[in-house]
Design a protein around this motif. Structure first.
Motif, PDB file in Angstrom:
ATOM      1  N   ARG A  90      16.245  14.278  41.534  1.00 13.86           N
ATOM      2  CA  ARG A  90      17.663  13.944  41.384  1.00 13.86           C
ATOM      3  C   ARG A  90      18.031  13.773  39.910  1.00 13.86           C
ATOM      4  O   ARG A  90      19.074  14.238  39.461  1.00 13.86           O
ATOM      5  CB  ARG A  90      18.028  12.664  42.153  1.00 13.86           C
ATOM      6  CG  ARG A  90      18.042  12.814  43.645  1.00 13.86           C
ATOM      7  CD  ARG A  90      18.811  14.025  44.149  1.00 13.86           C
ATOM      8  NE  ARG A  90      20.230  13.950  43.862  1.00 13.86           N
ATOM      9  CZ  ARG A  90      21.084  14.971  43.959  1.00 13.86           C
ATOM     10  NH1 ARG A  90      20.665  16.156  44.346  1.00 13.86           N
ATOM     11  NH2 ARG A  90      22.345  14.825  43.673  1.00 13.86           N
ATOM     12  N   LEU A  91      17.168  13.100  39.156  1.00 10.20           N
ATOM     13  CA  LEU A  91      17.448  12.930  37.729  1.00 10.20           C
ATOM     14  C   LEU A  91      17.412  14.276  37.003  1.00 10.20           C
ATOM     15  O   LEU A  91      18.238  14.546  36.128  1.00 10.20           O
ATOM     16  CB  LEU A  91      16.463  11.948  37.106  1.00 10.20           C
ATOM     17  CG  LEU A  91      16.686  10.481  37.470  1.00 10.20           C
ATOM     18  CD1 LEU A  91      15.574   9.607  36.892  1.00 10.20           C
ATOM     19  CD2 LEU A  91      18.045   9.990  37.006  1.00 10.20           C
ATOM     20  N   GLN A  92      16.472  15.143  37.384  1.00 12.39           N
ATOM     21  CA  GLN A  92      16.410  16.477  36.784  1.00 12.39           C
ATOM     22  C   GLN A  92      17.658  17.290  37.140  1.00 12.39           C
ATOM     23  O   GLN A  92      18.193  18.009  36.294  1.00 12.39           O
ATOM     24  CB  GLN A  92      15.147  17.212  37.245  1.00 12.39           C
ATOM     25  CG  GLN A  92      13.888  16.670  36.627  1.00 12.39           C
ATOM     26  CD  GLN A  92      12.625  17.287  37.210  1.00 12.39           C
ATOM     27  OE1 GLN A  92      12.612  17.799  38.331  1.00 12.39           O
ATOM     28  NE2 GLN A  92      11.531  17.211  36.449  1.00 12.39           N
TER      29      GLN A  92
ATOM     30  N   TRP B  78      20.694  16.161  37.755  1.00 10.44           N
ATOM     31  CA  TRP B  78      21.834  15.701  36.960  1.00 10.44           C
ATOM     32  C   TRP B  78      21.670  16.075  35.492  1.00 10.44           C
ATOM     33  O   TRP B  78      22.660  16.436  34.830  1.00 10.44           O
ATOM     34  CB  TRP B  78      22.036  14.193  37.123  1.00 10.44           C
ATOM     35  CG  TRP B  78      22.696  13.864  38.422  1.00 10.44           C
ATOM     36  CD1 TRP B  78      22.144  13.215  39.478  1.00 10.44           C
ATOM     37  CD2 TRP B  78      24.025  14.203  38.815  1.00 10.44           C
ATOM     38  NE1 TRP B  78      23.052  13.129  40.508  1.00 10.44           N
ATOM     39  CE2 TRP B  78      24.217  13.727  40.134  1.00 10.44           C
ATOM     40  CE3 TRP B  78      25.069  14.869  38.200  1.00 10.44           C
ATOM     41  CZ2 TRP B  78      25.413  13.888  40.825  1.00 10.44           C
ATOM     42  CZ3 TRP B  78      26.270  15.035  38.887  1.00 10.44           C
ATOM     43  CH2 TRP B  78      26.432  14.551  40.182  1.00 10.44           C
ATOM     44  N   ALA B  79      20.467  16.024  34.968  1.00 11.24           N
ATOM     45  CA  ALA B  79      20.236  16.402  33.574  1.00 11.24           C
ATOM     46  C   ALA B  79      20.571  17.878  33.355  1.00 11.24           C
ATOM     47  O   ALA B  79      21.219  18.238  32.365  1.00 11.24           O
ATOM     48  CB  ALA B  79      18.790  16.121  33.181  1.00 11.24           C
TER      49      ALA B  79
ATOM     50  N   TRP C 130      27.126   7.030  31.502  1.00 14.66           N
ATOM     51  CA  TRP C 130      25.979   7.575  32.218  1.00 14.66           C
ATOM     52  C   TRP C 130      25.643   8.978  31.721  1.00 14.66           C
ATOM     53  O   TRP C 130      24.482   9.325  31.526  1.00 14.66           O
ATOM     54  CB  TRP C 130      26.251   7.564  33.728  1.00 14.66           C
ATOM     55  CG  TRP C 130      25.015   7.726  34.529  1.00 14.66           C
ATOM     56  CD1 TRP C 130      24.108   6.770  34.837  1.00 14.66           C
ATOM     57  CD2 TRP C 130      24.532   8.929  35.120  1.00 14.66           C
ATOM     58  NE1 TRP C 130      23.093   7.300  35.594  1.00 14.66           N
ATOM     59  CE2 TRP C 130      23.328   8.624  35.782  1.00 14.66           C
ATOM     60  CE3 TRP C 130      24.998  10.238  35.157  1.00 14.66           C
ATOM     61  CZ2 TRP C 130      22.597   9.571  36.466  1.00 14.66           C
ATOM     62  CZ3 TRP C 130      24.265  11.188  35.840  1.00 14.66           C
ATOM     63  CH2 TRP C 130      23.073  10.851  36.491  1.00 14.66           C
TER      64      TRP C 130
ATOM     65  N   ILE D 248      22.090  10.243  30.123  1.00 14.40           N
ATOM     66  CA  ILE D 248      21.270  11.335  30.669  1.00 14.40           C
ATOM     67  C   ILE D 248      21.049  12.413  29.607  1.00 14.40           C
ATOM     68  O   ILE D 248      19.994  13.037  29.566  1.00 14.40           O
ATOM     69  CB  ILE D 248      21.837  11.902  31.982  1.00 14.40           C
ATOM     70  CG1 ILE D 248      20.734  12.606  32.760  1.00 14.40           C
ATOM     71  CG2 ILE D 248      22.958  12.861  31.755  1.00 14.40           C
ATOM     72  CD1 ILE D 248      20.791  12.435  34.223  1.00 14.40           C
TER      73      ILE D 248
ATOM     74  N   TYR E 223      18.056  11.455  27.450  1.00 13.72           N
ATOM     75  CA  TYR E 223      16.730  11.674  28.024  1.00 13.72           C
ATOM     76  C   TYR E 223      16.438  13.147  28.300  1.00 13.72           C
ATOM     77  O   TYR E 223      15.352  13.480  28.731  1.00 13.72           O
ATOM     78  CB  TYR E 223      16.573  10.868  29.319  1.00 13.72           C
ATOM     79  CG  TYR E 223      16.350   9.404  29.064  1.00 13.72           C
ATOM     80  CD1 TYR E 223      15.097   8.922  28.726  1.00 13.72           C
ATOM     81  CD2 TYR E 223      17.401   8.496  29.141  1.00 13.72           C
ATOM     82  CE1 TYR E 223      14.885   7.570  28.475  1.00 13.72           C
ATOM     83  CE2 TYR E 223      17.199   7.148  28.890  1.00 13.72           C
ATOM     84  CZ  TYR E 223      15.943   6.699  28.560  1.00 13.72           C
ATOM     85  OH  TYR E 223      15.744   5.369  28.316  1.00 13.72           O
TER      86      TYR E 223
ATOM     87  N   LEU F 190       8.758  10.186  35.448  1.00 13.21           N
ATOM     88  CA  LEU F 190       9.520   8.941  35.496  1.00 13.21           C
ATOM     89  C   LEU F 190       8.796   7.882  34.678  1.00 13.21           C
ATOM     90  O   LEU F 190       7.595   7.684  34.844  1.00 13.21           O
ATOM     91  CB  LEU F 190       9.672   8.459  36.940  1.00 13.21           C
ATOM     92  CG  LEU F 190      10.435   9.371  37.890  1.00 13.21           C
ATOM     93  CD1 LEU F 190      10.477   8.770  39.292  1.00 13.21           C
ATOM     94  CD2 LEU F 190      11.842   9.628  37.390  1.00 13.21           C
TER      95      LEU F 190
ATOM     96  N   MET G 119      18.686   4.339  33.788  1.00 16.49           N
ATOM     97  CA  MET G 119      19.491   5.233  34.620  1.00 16.49           C
ATOM     98  C   MET G 119      19.791   4.718  36.020  1.00 16.49           C
ATOM     99  O   MET G 119      20.801   5.082  36.605  1.00 16.49           O
ATOM    100  CB  MET G 119      18.785   6.592  34.758  1.00 16.49           C
ATOM    101  CG  MET G 119      18.478   7.285  33.445  1.00 16.49           C
ATOM    102  SD  MET G 119      19.942   7.662  32.482  1.00 16.49           S
ATOM    103  CE  MET G 119      20.720   8.832  33.519  1.00 16.49           C
ATOM    104  N   ILE G 120      18.903   3.923  36.594  1.00 14.26           N
ATOM    105  CA  ILE G 120      19.013   3.594  38.021  1.00 14.26           C
ATOM    106  C   ILE G 120      19.233   2.103  38.235  1.00 14.26           C
ATOM    107  O   ILE G 120      18.502   1.267  37.689  1.00 14.26           O
ATOM    108  CB  ILE G 120      17.771   4.093  38.785  1.00 14.26           C
ATOM    109  CG1 ILE G 120      17.734   5.620  38.713  1.00 14.26           C
ATOM    110  CG2 ILE G 120      17.795   3.611  40.234  1.00 14.26           C
ATOM    111  CD1 ILE G 120      16.547   6.261  39.342  1.00 14.26           C
TER     112      ILE G 120
ATOM    113  N   TYR H   9      23.017   4.816  40.724  1.00 15.93           N
ATOM    114  CA  TYR H   9      22.847   4.955  39.288  1.00 15.93           C
ATOM    115  C   TYR H   9      23.622   3.865  38.544  1.00 15.93           C
ATOM    116  O   TYR H   9      24.628   3.367  39.031  1.00 15.93           O
ATOM    117  CB  TYR H   9      23.348   6.342  38.840  1.00 15.93           C
ATOM    118  CG  TYR H   9      22.611   7.470  39.509  1.00 15.93           C
ATOM    119  CD1 TYR H   9      21.336   7.819  39.095  1.00 15.93           C
ATOM    120  CD2 TYR H   9      23.173   8.173  40.569  1.00 15.93           C
ATOM    121  CE1 TYR H   9      20.652   8.856  39.707  1.00 15.93           C
ATOM    122  CE2 TYR H   9      22.498   9.201  41.188  1.00 15.93           C
ATOM    123  CZ  TYR H   9      21.234   9.544  40.762  1.00 15.93           C
ATOM    124  OH  TYR H   9      20.558  10.552  41.383  1.00 15.93           O
TER     125      TYR H   9
END
Length: 174
Positions: A18-20, A22-23, A125, A129, A132, A138, A146-147, A171
């Motif tokens: 999920r973070l990838q 959004w990035a 936010w 992101i 990073y 992680l 972030m979370i 987030y």
């Protein structure tokens, strides 16, 4: 809440993906990603904000009305149009309402201010992101930045007897 669990590696992979996601979305088109983030909660936020603003306006109007009533009541007492007993009774009633209105107005103003900050949060936010870039793993600083929290729901099985489990990621700032 019933007993349920998720394996560490499954959770790790889900959060990382999920973070990838959004990035990558931010790298490809920052404006589109920002709009997507804001759109998710904005309809509800805007509706709630309008409701609170309307309630605040009504409370402020009532507060002004009570101030006028107090002045009129004082004049009526000075001219002896109302008795001392009625003046005291009405005075205490209006004072109590004034205190309640002041508390309500303060509370509503704070809530509206927080809602304004939440709407600005999506931009914060996005900046985080970008800082990073696309995470490969992680780390504690990444997760803390972030979370806000992660909710793990109870697992169910579908008709193919596959285990399905919902994971909610909240987030920070959005």
């Amino acid at each position: 809440c019933s007993m349920h669990y998720i394996r560490y590696d499954v959770l790790y992979q889900a959060v990382l993906e999920r973070l990838q996601y959004w990035a990558k979305a931010v790298q490809q088109d920052e404006e589109k990603a920002l709009n997507k983030i804001q759109k998710v909660g904005n309809a509800e936020r805007i509706r709630e904000k309008k409701k609170k603003a309307s309630t605040l306006k009504k409370a402020e109007n009532r507060q002004s009305e009570i101030d006028r009533l107090f002045a009129k009541m004082y004049e009526d007492r000075a001219c002896e149009k109302i008795t001392e007993r009625n003046f005291v009774m009405l005075s205490s009633k209006y004072q109590k309402e004034q205190i309640e209105l002041e508390q309500q107005i303060t509370s509503l103003r704070e809530e509206l201010s927080k809602m304004e900050q939440d709407m600005i949060g999506a931009e914060k936010w996005i900046e985080l992101i970008k800082e990073y870039s696309i995470p490969k793993e992680l780390t504690a600083p990444l997760l803390n930045a972030m979370i806000e929290k992660i909710l793990i729901h109870e697992a169910t099985t579908n008709e193919d007897n596959e285990r399905i489990q919902e994971i909610e990621i909240y987030y920070r700032f959005i």
